[in-house]
Design a protein around this motif. Structure first.
Motif, PDB file in Angstrom:
ATOM      1  N   GLU A  76       0.834  -1.200   0.000  1.00 17.72           N
ATOM      2  CA  GLU A  76       0.000   0.000   0.000  1.00 17.72           C
ATOM      3  C   GLU A  76       0.866   1.246   0.000  1.00 17.72           C
ATOM      4  OE1 GLU A  76      -3.125   1.834  -0.716  1.00 17.72           O
ATOM      5  OE2 GLU A  76      -3.458  -0.270  -0.208  1.00 17.72           O
ATOM      6  N   SER A  77       0.293   2.312  -0.506  1.00 22.07           N
ATOM      7  CA  SER A  77       0.942   3.628  -0.505  1.00 22.07           C
ATOM      8  C   SER A  77      -0.131   4.694  -0.348  1.00 22.07           C
ATOM      9  CB  SER A  77       1.717   3.841  -1.803  1.00 22.07           C
ATOM     10  OG  SER A  77       2.236   5.156  -1.869  1.00 22.07           O
ATOM     11  N   GLU A  78       0.203   5.740   0.385  1.00 23.74           N
ATOM     12  CA  GLU A  78      -0.742   6.832   0.584  1.00 23.74           C
ATOM     13  C   GLU A  78       0.013   8.156   0.630  1.00 23.74           C
ATOM     14  OE1 GLU A  78      -3.602   8.756   0.206  1.00 23.74           O
ATOM     15  OE2 GLU A  78      -4.308   6.728   0.618  1.00 23.74           O
ATOM     16  N   VAL A  79      -0.639   9.204   0.163  1.00 22.05           N
ATOM     17  CA  VAL A  79      -0.045  10.540   0.087  1.00 22.05           C
ATOM     18  C   VAL A  79      -0.865  11.487   0.950  1.00 22.05           C
ATOM     19  CG1 VAL A  79       0.561  12.444  -1.453  1.00 22.05           C
ATOM     20  CG2 VAL A  79       0.772  10.070  -2.251  1.00 22.05           C
ATOM     21  N   GLY A  80      -0.192  12.333   1.708  1.00 17.73           N
ATOM     22  CA  GLY A  80      -0.879  13.289   2.558  1.00 17.73           C
ATOM     23  C   GLY A  80      -0.107  14.590   2.685  1.00 17.73           C
ATOM     24  N   ALA A  81      -0.803  15.622   3.133  1.00 14.30           N
ATOM     25  CA  ALA A  81      -0.202  16.946   3.289  1.00 14.30           C
ATOM     26  C   ALA A  81       0.502  17.056   4.631  1.00 14.30           C
ATOM     27  CB  ALA A  81      -1.268  18.030   3.171  1.00 14.30           C
ATOM     28  N   LEU A  82       1.541  17.891   4.674  1.00  7.67           N
ATOM     29  CA  LEU A  82       2.250  18.224   5.903  1.00  7.67           C
ATOM     30  C   LEU A  82       2.092  19.708   6.197  1.00  7.67           C
ATOM     31  CD1 LEU A  82       5.600  16.235   5.522  1.00  7.67           C
ATOM     32  CD2 LEU A  82       3.626  15.637   6.934  1.00  7.67           C
ATOM     33  N   ALA A  83       2.328  20.083   7.426  1.00  5.18           N
ATOM     34  CA  ALA A  83       2.244  21.487   7.813  1.00  5.18           C
ATOM     35  C   ALA A  83       3.418  22.268   7.218  1.00  5.18           C
ATOM     36  CB  ALA A  83       2.245  21.603   9.336  1.00  5.18           C
ATOM     37  N   PRO A  84       3.244  23.560   6.986  1.00  9.34           N
ATOM     38  CA  PRO A  84       4.362  24.368   6.456  1.00  9.34           C
ATOM     39  C   PRO A  84       5.556  24.356   7.393  1.00  9.34           C
ATOM     40  CG  PRO A  84       2.282  25.555   6.310  1.00  9.34           C
ATOM     41  CD  PRO A  84       2.016  24.341   7.139  1.00  9.34           C
ATOM     42  N   ARG A  85       6.724  24.509   6.813  1.00  6.48           N
ATOM     43  CA  ARG A  85       7.947  24.542   7.595  1.00  6.48           C
ATOM     44  C   ARG A  85       8.059  25.873   8.355  1.00  6.48           C
ATOM     45  NH1 ARG A  85       7.833  19.861   8.001  1.00  6.48           N
ATOM     46  NH2 ARG A  85       8.546  18.454   6.386  1.00  6.48           N
ATOM     47  N   PRO A  86       8.756  25.895   9.499  1.00  5.82           N
ATOM     48  CA  PRO A  86       8.914  27.154  10.238  1.00  5.82           C
ATOM     49  C   PRO A  86       9.547  28.255   9.400  1.00  5.82           C
ATOM     50  CG  PRO A  86       9.567  25.296  11.597  1.00  5.82           C
ATOM     51  CD  PRO A  86       9.325  24.749  10.221  1.00  5.82           C
ATOM     52  N   SER A  87      10.471  27.896   8.510  1.00  5.95           N
ATOM     53  CA  SER A  87      11.084  28.917   7.662  1.00  5.95           C
ATOM     54  C   SER A  87      10.068  29.529   6.718  1.00  5.95           C
ATOM     55  CB  SER A  87      12.226  28.298   6.850  1.00  5.95           C
ATOM     56  OG  SER A  87      11.789  27.146   6.154  1.00  5.95           O
ATOM     57  N   ALA A  88       9.019  28.759   6.355  1.00  3.87           N
ATOM     58  CA  ALA A  88       7.968  29.313   5.507  1.00  3.87           C
ATOM     59  C   ALA A  88       7.152  30.341   6.273  1.00  3.87           C
ATOM     60  CB  ALA A  88       7.062  28.200   4.995  1.00  3.87           C
ATOM     61  N   ARG A  89       6.913  30.083   7.552  1.00  3.07           N
ATOM     62  CA  ARG A  89       6.155  31.046   8.356  1.00  3.07           C
ATOM     63  C   ARG A  89       6.927  32.361   8.497  1.00  3.07           C
ATOM     64  NH1 ARG A  89       5.620  26.280  11.619  1.00  3.07           N
ATOM     65  NH2 ARG A  89       3.582  25.306  11.361  1.00  3.07           N
ATOM     66  N   SER A  90       8.246  32.250   8.732  1.00  2.88           N
ATOM     67  CA  SER A  90       9.038  33.471   8.860  1.00  2.88           C
ATOM     68  C   SER A  90       9.105  34.218   7.536  1.00  2.88           C
ATOM     69  CB  SER A  90      10.451  33.122   9.348  1.00  2.88           C
ATOM     70  OG  SER A  90      11.114  32.285   8.411  1.00  2.88           O
ATOM     71  N   ARG A  91       9.120  33.472   6.423  1.00  5.09           N
ATOM     72  CA  ARG A  91       9.149  34.121   5.119  1.00  5.09           C
ATOM     73  C   ARG A  91       7.840  34.839   4.844  1.00  5.09           C
ATOM     74  NH1 ARG A  91       9.927  30.429  -0.106  1.00  5.09           N
ATOM     75  NH2 ARG A  91       7.798  29.879   0.469  1.00  5.09           N
ATOM     76  N   ARG A  92       6.735  34.229   5.240  1.00  7.56           N
ATOM     77  CA  ARG A  92       5.445  34.879   5.042  1.00  7.56           C
ATOM     78  C   ARG A  92       5.268  36.065   5.973  1.00  7.56           C
ATOM     79  NH1 ARG A  92       3.146  29.533   4.997  1.00  7.56           N
ATOM     80  NH2 ARG A  92       2.280  29.967   7.059  1.00  7.56           N
ATOM     81  N   GLY A  93       5.930  36.015   7.139  1.00  9.47           N
ATOM     82  CA  GLY A  93       5.795  37.121   8.074  1.00  9.47           C
ATOM     83  C   GLY A  93       6.392  38.410   7.543  1.00  9.47           C
ATOM     84  N   GLU A  94       7.291  38.304   6.579  1.00  8.91           N
ATOM     85  CA  GLU A  94       7.895  39.490   6.000  1.00  8.91           C
ATOM     86  C   GLU A  94       7.012  40.117   4.936  1.00  8.91           C
ATOM     87  OE1 GLU A  94      11.575  38.150   4.510  1.00  8.91           O
ATOM     88  OE2 GLU A  94      12.433  37.677   6.480  1.00  8.91           O
ATOM     89  N   ARG A  95       5.944  39.408   4.540  1.00 10.71           N
ATOM     90  CA  ARG A  95       5.066  39.925   3.502  1.00 10.71           C
ATOM     91  C   ARG A  95       3.928  40.738   4.098  1.00 10.71           C
ATOM     92  NH1 ARG A  95       4.147  34.265   0.270  1.00 10.71           N
ATOM     93  NH2 ARG A  95       6.302  33.869  -0.339  1.00 10.71           N
ATOM     94  N   ASP A  96       3.150  41.294   3.217  1.00  9.33           N
ATOM     95  CA  ASP A  96       1.946  41.977   3.627  1.00  9.33           C
ATOM     96  C   ASP A  96       0.909  40.925   4.009  1.00  9.33           C
ATOM     97  OD1 ASP A  96      -0.251  43.519   4.022  1.00  9.33           O
ATOM     98  OD2 ASP A  96      -0.274  44.433   2.033  1.00  9.33           O
ATOM     99  N   PRO A  97       0.343  40.933   5.228  1.00  9.86           N
ATOM    100  CA  PRO A  97      -0.608  39.898   5.636  1.00  9.86           C
ATOM    101  C   PRO A  97      -1.840  39.810   4.748  1.00  9.86           C
ATOM    102  CG  PRO A  97       0.141  41.153   7.525  1.00  9.86           C
ATOM    103  CD  PRO A  97       0.640  41.875   6.311  1.00  9.86           C
ATOM    104  N   SER A  98      -2.171  40.863   4.049  1.00  3.84           N
ATOM    105  CA  SER A  98      -3.367  40.837   3.201  1.00  3.84           C
ATOM    106  C   SER A  98      -3.138  40.065   1.912  1.00  3.84           C
ATOM    107  CB  SER A  98      -3.803  42.260   2.864  1.00  3.84           C
ATOM    108  OG  SER A  98      -2.783  42.918   2.107  1.00  3.84           O
ATOM    109  N   LYS A  99      -1.856  39.800   1.576  1.00  4.51           N
ATOM    110  CA  LYS A  99      -1.555  39.099   0.330  1.00  4.51           C
ATOM    111  C   LYS A  99      -1.669  37.597   0.547  1.00  4.51           C
ATOM    112  CE  LYS A  99       1.512  42.627  -1.573  1.00  4.51           C
ATOM    113  NZ  LYS A  99       2.865  42.902  -2.102  1.00  4.51           N
ATOM    114  N   GLN A 100      -1.742  36.874  -0.564  1.00  2.00           N
ATOM    115  CA  GLN A 100      -1.869  35.427  -0.504  1.00  2.00           C
ATOM    116  C   GLN A 100      -0.497  34.778  -0.562  1.00  2.00           C
ATOM    117  OE1 GLN A 100      -4.449  34.354  -3.704  1.00  2.00           O
ATOM    118  NE2 GLN A 100      -6.299  34.645  -2.498  1.00  2.00           N
ATOM    119  N   SER A 101      -0.435  33.544  -0.071  1.00  2.00           N
ATOM    120  CA  SER A 101       0.810  32.785  -0.106  1.00  2.00           C
ATOM    121  C   SER A 101       0.983  32.149  -1.471  1.00  2.00           C
ATOM    122  CB  SER A 101       0.780  31.709   0.984  1.00  2.00           C
ATOM    123  OG  SER A 101      -0.259  30.797   0.713  1.00  2.00           O
TER     124      SER A 101
END
Length: 365
Positions: free
Chosen positions: A178-203
């Protein structure tokens, strides 16, 4: 020599079509599908197929009166160029990207994507049909050693949309259950990268920054192990091998229950050699990365959607289990043959044959 082999393969294919006997009506509205009436048919001659010259027998259902042919039950039904389906299958298991497949075969990109979806669904149906049949017909208690682990990849963005792939394999025969695919949570570095953006914008993923993806590793592993327990049947005695991840013991006990004999844990820092009990899982994941273009590290061949990745994996898994020799030099002994699920190795043409005739391909009564 090669021409005589091709002629022999073509003759066998023609004979198999000429002696084709339908088992059921392809119409879902027919009363024979519900069991209210027994299926009966009459022969209505044959016709030559223009694309490859094969003669296709025709039939008519005596229950609903609708006509159909042997081609109705094949994977390449209604395909104008069925040979491209075979070409694309060989490229999908050879670490070739979809765009390169289109360049090689001269097909459009959406045709390659459609063939990949068709092949993935067919290979998944073949695997599960044969495993369900083996579990229902087995009369003796099986002692099975399974090894499972996860690998990590991503869809669209490596930091914001990581993906986990759980694979369960037989530790002795290397058969992939068997094999299955699933999503993982964003990496901490992704959160810090998004924190530098405008919060109103999309990822990058197109969703709002505040809408986080949750970790689906636990759910993915549980789904793969639960289906593996279904394929093994209620009489199997299971020994599971995994690393020390904290979520694995609960998932194993929930899937197998009283069937679990032992859970062997191996540290991830142990040498990854043949003496490592987790070597079958490590080898399977390494081969998977080498055979599927979507899993190659540090490349632009990654999946844009994990659903497509799931179908691509089933194409490679079906070829690995039923067509490819288990290890190099094993004299055409496949993983399915080593597990007792088949009596002979499949050819790719057999693998891409008739829907619902998987028992005949496996040489089973």
């Amino acid at each position: 020599m090669e021409s005589s082999q091709c002629r022999g393969s073509s003759e066998r294919r023609r004979r198999s079509l000429e002696h084709f006997i339908p088992r059921s009506c392809p119409s879902q509205e027919c009363e024979s599908q519900t069991g209210t009436s027994p299926f009966e048919f009459v022969s209505k001659g044959s016709y030559p197929r223009a694309c490859d010259g094969r003669r296709i027998p025709r039939f008519r259902c005596k229950v609903c009166g609708k006509g159909f042919s042997a081609q109705t039950f094949r994977v390449d039904y209604r395909l104008k160029r069925p040979l491209r389906l075979l070409q694309h299958f060989e490229l999908f298991i050879s670490k070739v990207t979809m765009r390169q497949c289109a360049r090689i075969t001269g097909a459009k990109l959406d045709t390659v994507a459609r063939h990949q979806r068709l092949l993935g669904e067919h290979c998944r149906a073949l695997q599960r049909s044969l495993l369900v049949r083996a579990a229902s017909t087995s009369e003796r208690q099986l002692e099975v050693r399974i090894a499972f682990d996860e690998l990590e990849t991503f869809e669209i963005d490596r930091l914001e949309q990581p993906v986990t792939v759980a694979v369960v394999a037989d530790a002795k025969s290397l058969f992939i259950y068997e094999s299955e695919v699933g999503a993982l949570a964003p990496r901490p570095s992704a959160r810090s990268r998004r924190g530098e953006r405008d919060p109103s914008k999309q990822s990058v993923s197109g969703s709002k920054v505040g809408r986080e993806r949750r970790c689906g590793s636990r759910r993915t592993v549980r789904a793969a192990l639960r289906r593996t327990a279904l394929w093994l049947g209620p009489k199997a005695a299971v020994t599971a091998i995994s690393d020390f991840k904290s979520t694995y013991p609960g998932a194993i006990h929930r899937a197998f229950g009283q069937q679990l004999v032992q859970h062997i844990k191996v540290r991830s820092t142990s040498p990854r050699n043949t003496r490592n009990p987790l070597f079958p899982a490590n080898l399977t994941l390494a081969m998977l990365r080498d055979g599927a273009s979507r899993l190659v590290r540090r490349s632009w061949a990654h999946s844009k959607h994990r659903g497509r990745l799931r179908l691509h994996l089933w194409i490679w898994i079906a070829w690995r289990n039923w067509c490819r020799e288990r290890v190099v030099g094993s004299r055409r002994s496949t993983a399915a043959m080593a597990s007792g699920l088949a009596r002979a190795a499949f050819t790719i043409e057999q693998l891409l044959g008739f829907h619902g005739r998987f028992e005949e391909l496996a040489g089973l009564p």
